[in-house]
Design a protein around this motif. Structure first.
Motif: not given
Length: 263
Positions: A106, A113, A140-141, A161, A170
Motif C-alpha cells: 500500500r 495515491p 495498492s493505492n 485502487n 484508472d
C-alpha cells in the motif's frame, strides 16, 4: 474492512454476525477475501482465522502492508524494510498461516495515491517472498507510474485502487493491466464512506428490479474481465445483495446510461 468496529477500529458490535458473513461468503463460492492487519487493528485478521482457519486452498486471503493505525484512528505510513517485515510476520501470526496468499504493497495515504518510489518496499517484499512467507505480490493505492516501477522490481498479480462508477481515472490503467493478464481490484466499488447516488443508477436499477448497489457491481464486472470485486459488508443479508450483482446482465443501453455517471 467493515467487519471491524466503527471507523475500522476495535471489535465489531456483532462478532457472531461477522463470523457468519465470512462463512456465508465462502459457502457461496467467494474465493477472494481482502483484509489488512491495520483493520481493527488485527481484528479482521483474527475474525478470518476464527471463521475459516484453515481456509480452503481455493480461497485467497489478500492482505496489505505499508500503514499502521494510531490511537486517533489515523493511518500513518510504515514502509521501511523493518516496518514491512514486522507487518508481514504480524499478518502471519494473526491469520494463523505459514505463508500469506497475497500481499499488496500500500502506497499513498488516506487521501489517495501520492508520488514516490515503490522500489525499496517491493524489494523487501520480494526478499520475504523468497523466504517462503509470501506467495504472490500486488500493489495498492498507487499511481500508474508506481505500477510500472513495481513491475520492474517484481512480478505482480493485481493492482488495488479506488475505482467505481463515479471515479474512473484508472480507465487506461485497467485496460493496460487486462492486456497483460493482471487483475484490477477496485476498492470502495460502491463509493466507500459516501455511497454512490445518481439518478442514472437508480433508473437502471428500477428497470432491472435490482438494488442500485448490485447494478453498480454488475457494471464493474462487465467493465473488464480482469476486474475482481471486494465490496465490504458486515451483514449476511447485505452480502447476498452484493452477490446478486454477479447475476445481473446489463444491456449496451444500460452500460451507456451508467457510463454517463463518470463523465
Amino acid at each position: 474492512m467493515q467487519l471491524a468496529g466503527p471507523w475500522v477500529m476495535g471489535p465489531p458490535a456483532d462478532r457472531d454476525g461477522a463470523i457468519a458473513v465470512l462463512r456465508e461468503a465462502v459457502s457461496r463460492g467467494i474465493t477472494h477475501i481482502d483484509t489488512s492487519e491495520a483493520y481493527g487493528p488485527r481484528v479482521t485478521n483474527e475474525l478470518i482465522r476464527e471463521a475459516l482457519h484453515p481456509h480452503p486452498e481455493s480461497v485467497q486471503v489478500a492482505t496489505k502492508v505499508g500503514a499502521n493505525r494510531d490511537a486517533e484512528g489515523g493511518w500513518p505510513t510504515a514502509r521501511t524494510p523493518d516496518d514491512l517485515r514486522r507487518q508481514v510476520h504480524s499478518n502471519l501470526e494473526s491469520l494463523g498461516v505459514e505463508r500469506l496468499d497475497l500481499v499488496n504493497m500500500r502506497m499513498g495515504d488516506a487521501t489517495g495515491p501520492q508520488p514516490g518510489s515503490i522500489t525499496e518496499a517491493m524489494e523487501t517484499l520480494v526478499d520475504l517472498q523468497r523466504e517462503g512467507l509470501i506467495a504472490q505480490l500486488g500493489v495498492s493505492n498507487v499511481t500508474a507510474e508506481q505500477v510500472t516501477e513495481a513491475r520492474k522490481a517484481a512480478p505482480i498479480v493485481c493492482v488495488q485502487n479506488l475505482y467505481n462508477l463515479a471515479n474512473r481515472w484508472d480507465d487506461a490503467l485497467i485496460d493496460e493491466l487486462a492486456a497483460d493478464g493482471i487483475a484490477y481490484v477496485p476498492f470502495f466499488p460502491l463509493g466507500g464512506f459516501t455511497p454512490l447516488q445518481a439518478d442514472a443508477l437508480t433508473a437502471v436499477a428500477t428497470r432491472l428490479a435490482a438494488t442500485p448497489m448490485a447494478v453498480a457491481l454488475a457494471w464493474l464486472l462487465q467493465r473488464s474481465d480482469n476486474i475482481l470485486l471486494i465490496p465490504g459488508t458486515s451483514r449476511v443479508a447485505h452480502l447476498r445483495e452484493n452477490i446478486a450483482g454477479a447475476a445481473i446482465s446489463l444491456t449496451e443501453h444500460d452500460v451507456a446510461v451508467l457510463d454517463s455517471i463518470g463523465v
